[in-house]
Design a protein around this motif. Sequence first.
Motif, short mmCIF file in Angstrom:
data_model
loop_
_atom_site.label_atom_id
_atom_site.label_comp_id
_atom_site.label_asym_id
_atom_site.label_seq_id
_atom_site.Cartn_x
_atom_site.Cartn_y
_atom_site.Cartn_z
N GLU A 86 -28.59 23.18 46.22
CA GLU A 86 -29.44 22.74 45.19
C GLU A 86 -29.43 23.46 44.06
N GLY A 87 -29.47 24.83 44.28
CA GLY A 87 -29.39 25.75 43.06
C GLY A 87 -28.08 25.43 42.32
N THR A 88 -26.88 25.36 43.10
CA THR A 88 -25.65 25.23 42.47
C THR A 88 -25.67 24.00 41.45
N ILE A 89 -26.24 22.79 42.02
CA ILE A 89 -26.12 21.61 41.32
C ILE A 89 -27.15 21.80 39.83
N ALA A 90 -28.08 22.53 40.19
CA ALA A 90 -29.14 22.63 39.11
C ALA A 90 -28.69 23.37 38.01
N HIS A 91 -27.92 24.54 38.10
CA HIS A 91 -27.11 25.37 37.28
C HIS A 91 -26.01 24.46 36.59
N SER A 92 -25.35 23.62 37.37
CA SER A 92 -24.41 22.88 36.60
C SER A 92 -25.02 21.91 35.87
N MET A 93 -25.98 21.40 36.29
CA MET A 93 -26.71 20.47 35.17
C MET A 93 -26.90 20.78 34.01
N ALA A 94 -27.96 22.04 34.10
CA ALA A 94 -28.42 22.89 33.04
C ALA A 94 -27.19 23.33 32.12
N GLU A 95 -26.02 23.80 32.69
CA GLU A 95 -24.94 24.30 31.83
C GLU A 95 -24.40 22.92 30.85
N THR A 96 -24.19 22.00 31.55
CA THR A 96 -23.86 20.71 30.89
C THR A 96 -24.64 20.14 29.90
N LEU A 97 -26.01 20.09 30.12
CA LEU A 97 -27.05 20.06 29.08
C LEU A 97 -27.20 20.71 27.83
N LEU A 98 -26.94 22.04 28.14
CA LEU A 98 -26.98 22.88 27.16
C LEU A 98 -25.55 22.59 26.08
N ARG A 99 -24.45 22.44 26.77
CA ARG A 99 -23.63 22.25 26.03
C ARG A 99 -23.45 20.88 25.21
N ILE A 100 -24.20 20.02 25.86
CA ILE A 100 -24.61 18.64 25.12
C ILE A 100 -25.29 19.01 23.73
N CYS A 101 -26.36 19.61 24.01
CA CYS A 101 -27.32 20.31 22.84
C CYS A 101 -26.33 20.92 21.76
N LEU A 102 -25.35 22.04 22.18
CA LEU A 102 -24.63 22.75 21.35
C LEU A 102 -23.57 21.54 20.64
N GLU A 103 -22.85 20.59 21.30
CA GLU A 103 -22.16 19.56 20.80
C GLU A 103 -22.97 18.70 19.60
N GLN A 104 -24.02 18.42 19.97
CA GLN A 104 -24.80 17.61 19.11
C GLN A 104 -25.57 18.35 17.91
N LYS A 105 -25.32 19.61 18.36
CA LYS A 105 -26.31 20.56 17.20
C LYS A 105 -27.63 20.39 17.07
N GLY A 106 -28.33 20.03 18.30
CA GLY A 106 -29.83 19.91 18.18
C GLY A 106 -30.34 19.55 19.49
N GLN A 107 -31.69 19.47 19.69
CA GLN A 107 -32.29 19.15 20.82
C GLN A 107 -32.11 17.84 21.34
N LEU A 108 -31.92 17.46 22.53
CA LEU A 108 -31.97 16.18 23.06
C LEU A 108 -33.22 15.29 23.02
N VAL A 109 -33.04 14.18 22.73
CA VAL A 109 -34.22 13.04 22.56
C VAL A 109 -35.08 13.45 23.50
N GLU A 110 -36.50 12.96 23.44
CA GLU A 110 -37.63 13.01 24.28
C GLU A 110 -37.18 12.50 25.76
N ASP A 111 -37.03 11.15 25.50
CA ASP A 111 -36.63 10.19 26.44
C ASP A 111 -35.15 10.43 27.29
N PHE A 112 -34.37 11.61 26.80
CA PHE A 112 -32.77 11.56 27.36
C PHE A 112 -32.60 11.25 28.76
N VAL A 113 -33.46 11.76 29.70
CA VAL A 113 -33.05 11.42 31.11
C VAL A 113 -33.21 10.00 31.36
#
Length: 415
Positions: free
Chosen positions: A39-66
Amino acid sequence: MPTTHAILAPSASKRWMTCPPSARLEAQVPSKETAYTKEGTIAHSMAETLLRICLEQKGQLVEDFVDKFQIAYNATQGTGKMAPLYQELATHVHQAQDEQLDPWEMMATVLNYYCRPVFDDYLAAIGEDPDAILLVEQQLKLSEYIPEGFGSSDAVIIWGSTLAVYDLKYGKGVKVSAKNNTQMKCYALGAILGPGELYDLAQIRMTIIQPRLQWISTDESTYWDILKWATEELRPAAVLAYQGGGDFVPGEHCRFCNVAPRCKALAAKASQLNASRGDTALMTNEEIAEALINAQQLKSWLTGLEAYALEKALEGQTFPGFKVVEGRSVRQISDQAAAMQTLEDAGFDEASYCKPKELKTISDLEKLLKKKGFQELLGQYVIKPQGKPALVEESDPRPAMNSASSAAEEFKDIQ
Ligand code: SF4
């Protein structure tokens, strides 16, 4: 996310710095993947990808992103019709589903309580220094201070003369403080020696985020204090632990030690009640307090010992005087619907054979309605009765109940 482990892992540094021989002993026991580690490994991978998406789009993700991602995922079933990072996120959704975890709850939790605060810090850093950088899942080389040492920090932000390291802990067991935390100091050291080498650093900030406990703990230090600690404390302890030297020192850090169930030093410490001390036949309050501290260790050591012995017995090992038997079994109705129909056909009133309807737990209802909806619809019905008194150690963060007489009085009401 890397999965190999160093003999002297930063995450176990508190343990091998306090009990140096534990490192070599643990290395002999293959570490097992549990439901929690997966569970921890999957959560870390998800967090890593989400941060990379934030970086790619140069801003916070929209509130209803999920919610939006869930709709897109359901439309394509995650089958390659998304941009690469979104496809990566879809893979983590699959992985969570394979482990019978709720991927959307996990994604919302890591996004709102880990990625957003980290990315907010990054945006604030850019406000102060346009050249600020955010490094995600940064590999850290620690071999200059820890033999064969390496690790990775979930996020590193560097701006001006400040370096900040972040550690995501997805578990919801105990809150972990960043204050004087050796794991965080190791990450800070690795970041100083790696990407930080190019900067003229002065301040170091170390933050632990536990999204499911909504807990953020930060400690601050300086560049020179981290290097001084690494030279004077970390390196000597690491060399000793690498060589397998030093004394066994049981304590709080034994909790996640792989060899804890079989460790003689821990067994001796846990079962030591000092009952023969003093000149009274009955224990004094001071002796009881000492025994209560040992009782915590004794309980957790015994639980681990029993689990270890059962696991090995099931693998075929024998323990003189013990055998494996089938545990107590409780009778069950194999087909509830058919049984209810039979009772109805036999003329019984439903209220006589069915339990009364029961609301799901508050956590389940919060999942159903989301936090805001839950508050709007059911907030008025939520009460928090007073908890039963518990005798805990002085260091426990909860405030003490007022006085002996009022505690006894309040407990009477609860009873
Ligand atoms: S259980 Fe505790 S005392 Fe024993 S090796 Fe592990 S850390 Fe050391």
